[in-house]
Motif scaffolding. Structure first.
Motif, PDB file in Angstrom:
ATOM      1  N   VAL A 267       0.866  -1.176   0.000  1.00  0.00           N
ATOM      2  CA  VAL A 267       0.000   0.000   0.000  1.00  0.00           C
ATOM      3  C   VAL A 267       0.903   1.227   0.000  1.00  0.00           C
ATOM      4  N   VAL A 268       0.602   2.188  -0.868  1.00  0.00           N
ATOM      5  CA  VAL A 268       1.391   3.416  -0.957  1.00  0.00           C
ATOM      6  C   VAL A 268       0.490   4.632  -0.783  1.00  0.00           C
ATOM      7  N   VAL A 269       1.125   5.735  -0.426  1.00  0.00           N
ATOM      8  CA  VAL A 269       0.471   7.041  -0.448  1.00  0.00           C
ATOM      9  C   VAL A 269       1.270   7.896  -1.423  1.00  0.00           C
ATOM     10  N   VAL A 270       0.582   8.415  -2.432  1.00  0.00           N
ATOM     11  CA  VAL A 270       1.201   9.288  -3.424  1.00  0.00           C
ATOM     12  C   VAL A 270       1.006  10.719  -2.943  1.00  0.00           C
ATOM     13  N   THR A 271       2.094  11.491  -2.842  1.00  0.00           N
ATOM     14  CA  THR A 271       2.028  12.848  -2.309  1.00  0.00           C
ATOM     15  C   THR A 271       2.635  13.850  -3.286  1.00  0.00           C
ATOM     16  N   ALA A 272       2.262  15.105  -3.106  1.00  0.00           N
ATOM     17  CA  ALA A 272       2.855  16.203  -3.873  1.00  0.00           C
ATOM     18  C   ALA A 272       2.736  17.479  -3.065  1.00  0.00           C
ATOM     19  N   ALA A 273       3.602  18.437  -3.372  1.00  0.00           N
ATOM     20  CA  ALA A 273       3.549  19.748  -2.740  1.00  0.00           C
ATOM     21  C   ALA A 273       2.625  20.619  -3.580  1.00  0.00           C
ATOM     22  N   GLY A 274       1.417  20.842  -3.083  1.00  0.00           N
ATOM     23  CA  GLY A 274       0.465  21.687  -3.795  1.00  0.00           C
ATOM     24  C   GLY A 274       0.793  23.148  -3.613  1.00  0.00           C
ATOM     25  N   PRO A 275       0.151  24.009  -4.389  1.00  0.00           N
ATOM     26  CA  PRO A 275       0.434  25.440  -4.284  1.00  0.00           C
ATOM     27  C   PRO A 275       0.056  26.031  -2.922  1.00  0.00           C
ATOM     28  N   ALA A 276      -0.986  25.482  -2.280  1.00  0.00           N
ATOM     29  CA  ALA A 276      -1.422  26.019  -0.991  1.00  0.00           C
ATOM     30  C   ALA A 276      -1.179  25.055   0.163  1.00  0.00           C
TER      31      ALA A 276
ATOM     32  N   ILE B 225       0.736  19.465 -11.090  1.00  0.00           N
ATOM     33  CA  ILE B 225       2.041  19.797 -10.512  1.00  0.00           C
ATOM     34  C   ILE B 225       3.161  19.123 -11.306  1.00  0.00           C
ATOM     35  N   GLY B 226       2.915  17.894 -11.765  1.00  0.00           N
ATOM     36  CA  GLY B 226       3.868  17.197 -12.626  1.00  0.00           C
ATOM     37  C   GLY B 226       4.959  16.433 -11.904  1.00  0.00           C
ATOM     38  N   ARG B 227       4.950  16.427 -10.578  1.00  0.00           N
ATOM     39  CA  ARG B 227       5.915  15.639  -9.809  1.00  0.00           C
ATOM     40  C   ARG B 227       5.225  15.160  -8.531  1.00  0.00           C
ATOM     41  N   PHE B 228       5.707  14.048  -8.011  1.00  0.00           N
ATOM     42  CA  PHE B 228       5.057  13.418  -6.864  1.00  0.00           C
ATOM     43  C   PHE B 228       6.029  12.459  -6.201  1.00  0.00           C
ATOM     44  N   CYS B 229       5.677  12.022  -5.010  1.00  0.00           N
ATOM     45  CA  CYS B 229       6.473  11.045  -4.280  1.00  0.00           C
ATOM     46  C   CYS B 229       5.574   9.870  -3.913  1.00  0.00           C
ATOM     47  N   VAL B 230       6.044   8.667  -4.185  1.00  0.00           N
ATOM     48  CA  VAL B 230       5.336   7.450  -3.803  1.00  0.00           C
ATOM     49  C   VAL B 230       5.938   6.996  -2.473  1.00  0.00           C
ATOM     50  N   ASN B 231       5.108   6.961  -1.429  1.00  0.00           N
ATOM     51  CA  ASN B 231       5.529   6.558  -0.091  1.00  0.00           C
ATOM     52  C   ASN B 231       5.052   5.132   0.160  1.00  0.00           C
ATOM     53  N   VAL B 232       5.980   4.178   0.333  1.00  0.00           N
ATOM     54  CA  VAL B 232       5.635   2.783   0.596  1.00  0.00           C
ATOM     55  C   VAL B 232       5.377   2.664   2.096  1.00  0.00           C
ATOM     56  N   LEU B 233       4.125   2.397   2.463  1.00  0.00           N
ATOM     57  CA  LEU B 233       3.747   2.378   3.873  1.00  0.00           C
ATOM     58  C   LEU B 233       4.314   1.172   4.605  1.00  0.00           C
ATOM     59  N   ALA B 234       4.624   1.380   5.894  1.00  0.00           N
ATOM     60  CA  ALA B 234       5.123   0.325   6.770  1.00  0.00           C
ATOM     61  C   ALA B 234       3.945  -0.383   7.434  1.00  0.00           C
ATOM     62  N   ALA B 235       4.217  -1.556   8.000  1.00  0.00           N
ATOM     63  CA  ALA B 235       3.178  -2.411   8.568  1.00  0.00           C
ATOM     64  C   ALA B 235       2.320  -1.702   9.622  1.00  0.00           C
ATOM     65  N   ASP B 236       2.874  -0.726  10.313  1.00  0.00           N
ATOM     66  CA  ASP B 236       2.108  -0.026  11.351  1.00  0.00           C
ATOM     67  C   ASP B 236       1.446   1.257  10.831  1.00  0.00           C
ATOM     68  N   HIS B 237       1.283   1.367   9.535  1.00  0.00           N
ATOM     69  CA  HIS B 237       0.719   2.578   8.928  1.00  0.00           C
ATOM     70  C   HIS B 237      -0.705   2.422   8.421  1.00  0.00           C
TER      71      HIS B 237
END
Length: 176
Positions: A23-32, A69-81
């Protein structure tokens, strides 16, 4: 030849649920404010060039904002997430409330304590039926040592017999 039988969506979900996934969370820095959503469909795609893929639902309200935004980070969640998976699957709330993170080299949020993070620029998008297939070019990445991943299997988190009492039908909220 006869026409192939219709595939029942509930049966397909049940059968394909036998394939454990991270399970991942995809994140990005939005303008606000920072943006993010939970995604179960993630995979490594290519080493040369370095590419990954994930598939947000077409109903996602967050993915179109990250696409801009055109860029993002895929965060691979740990078992306690499990709490992060559930929190980032919600729609219409401050998903980052109480969540600690650091900026990646390109500014996207890297959630504290994740197993791994993959910083990307948008490479391509393809039609995937009720989902969009997103391909990201990997720009930066890193991994924590000794963190077990959060797994999703047969409608719940974890695997049978993992000692955590998971994988018994506690459903993951739909990604937003």
């Amino acid at each position: 030849m006869s026409a192939p039988a219709e595939v029942d969506p509930a049966t397909m979900r049940s059968v394909l649920g036998h394939f454990a996934s991270g399970v991942v969370v995809v994140t990005a820095a939005g303008p606000a404010e920072p943006l993010g959503f939970t995604c179960q469909s993630f995979a490594s795609l290519s080493l040369d060039p370095p590419l990954v893929s994930f598939a947000p639902a077409r109903t996602s309200k967050t993915w179109p904002r990250i696409r801009e935004i055109g860029r993002f980070c895929v965060n691979v969640l740990a078992a306690d997430h499990e709490h992060l998976s559930a929190g980032f699957a919600r729609s219409g709330s401050d998903k980052f409330a109480g969540v600690s993170w650091q900026p990646s080299p390109t500014g996207s949020p890297v959630l504290d304590g994740v197993c791994a993070w993959i910083d990307c620029t948008l490479w391509a998008e393809y039609d995937g039926g009720d989902h969009t297939i997103v391909v990201g070019r990997v720009e930066h990445l890193g991994a924590g040592q000794g963190r077990a991943p959060l797994l999703f299997y047969r409608g719940g988190y974890g695997l049978p017999g993992d000692g955590a009492g998971r994988g018994t039908g506690r459903e993951r909220p739909p990604a937003r």
